[in-house]
Design an enzyme around this catalytic site. Structure first.
Site, PDB file in Angstrom:
ATOM      1  N   ASP A  51      54.864  99.442  -7.058  1.00 11.91           N
ATOM      2  CA  ASP A  51      55.493  99.923  -5.810  1.00 11.91           C
ATOM      3  C   ASP A  51      56.168 100.848  -6.241  1.00 11.91           C
ATOM      4  OD1 ASP A  51      54.958  97.924  -4.384  1.00 11.91           O
ATOM      5  OD2 ASP A  51      56.747  96.265  -4.922  1.00 11.91           O
ATOM      6  N   TYR A 166      66.254  95.431  -5.209  1.00 15.54           N
ATOM      7  CA  TYR A 166      67.877  95.143  -5.655  1.00 15.54           C
ATOM      8  C   TYR A 166      68.923  94.474  -4.234  1.00 15.54           C
ATOM      9  CZ  TYR A 166      71.653  97.768  -7.369  1.00 15.54           C
ATOM     10  OH  TYR A 166      72.838  98.035  -8.068  1.00 15.54           O
TER      11      TYR A 166
END
Length: 267
Positions: A51, A166
């Site tokens: 990713d 995140y």
């Protein structure tokens, strides 16, 4: 229909990886694909490396809307929410691109305007954090209304596809990428009589504008993260964020939806 025969590979130029990629290059050429050296000539951009590499490939090639992106992981144990293929099964990837019914998936992108001067795109998230061992103070505006005064370690603004990174680690929601929206999450907020925040993530419609006004109290040089890079901008006064009209088109294998990827990665 878009011609899908010109491939550009984005990867780290390491001898070990190049050795593994050479058979893929040869197989692609044998099946009528052309490997191009300039991403501007490609109609499919393939990132190799998970990713993080996918995010870099989109950023370094200019968030192109006139081509397709796809991601390839380099090992069986490496999961990727942006990656449909694995390098150990590259023959399956070539076969799928030639013969299977590939679908095009469209991922939302947010646009951030810094100090009313420079604009940047984000496919994953934008984060604003303090560089000093002290809290950062930010006035948060939604459209033209001051919503809250934040004080803490920072804020994260995530796209739907960025919501699993995140943002998720701070207890933010995982959002379906078919929803045109973006999410705001707090990093260690302080709540007192002077500073009061919502205390939870909130999701804004793509029609909204988020304006983050940094309070100039000596902590005037925050880290501004755009996807997996830090911007080299020093004195940041304001960040205005909108959902962009731009979308990133990726190749989607049949029976491999976003939620199947989420389940495979986390459950």
């Amino acid at each position: 229909m878009m011609n899908r025969n010109k491939l550009f590979f984005y990867y780290q130029h390491k001898d070990e990886l190049i050795e593994k990629l050479n058979p893929l290059f040869d197989l692609a050429k044998q099946n009528g694909f052309e490997i191009v050296q300039d991403h501007k000539d490609a109609n499919i951009i393939i990132s190799v490396g998970g990713d993080g590499m996918f995010l870099q490939s989109v950023r370094k090639t200019g968030f192109r809307e006139d081509c397709l992106y796809t991601g390839v992981t380099t090992s069986e144990n490496e999961s990727g929410l942006y990656c449909d293929f694995n390098l150990d099964h590259f023959d399956e990837m070539v076969h799928s691109m030639m013969h299977e019914a590939l679908e095009v998936r469209r991922f939302p992108v947010i646009e951030a305007n810094i100090n009313n001067e420079s604009s940047f795109y984000c496919l994953n998230e934008l984060s604003m954090r303090s560089t000093l061992i002290k809290t950062i103070e930010i006035d948060v505006f939604i459209d033209d209304i001051q919503f809250e005064s934040f004080r803490g370690d920072g804020l994260i603004v995530a796209t739907p596809t960025g919501s699993t990174g995140y943002n998720k680690s701070t207890k933010g929601a995982v959002v379906d990428p078919k929803l045109p929206c973006f999410q705001v999450s707090e990093l260690a907020s302080i709540n007192s009589n002077r500073y009061r925040t919502l205390g939870s993530s909130f999701i804004l419609s793509g029609e909204r504008t988020l304006n983050l006004q940094l309070v100039q109290d000596g902590n005037d040089y925050p880290i501004l993260g755009i996807d997996n890079e830090a911007l080299p901008i020093r004195n940041i006064r304001s960040v205005k964020i909108n959902l962009s009209d731009k979308v990133i088109k990726t190749i989607k294998l049949k029976d491999n939806s976003y939620w199947e990827r989420v389940k495979r990665t986390f459950l």
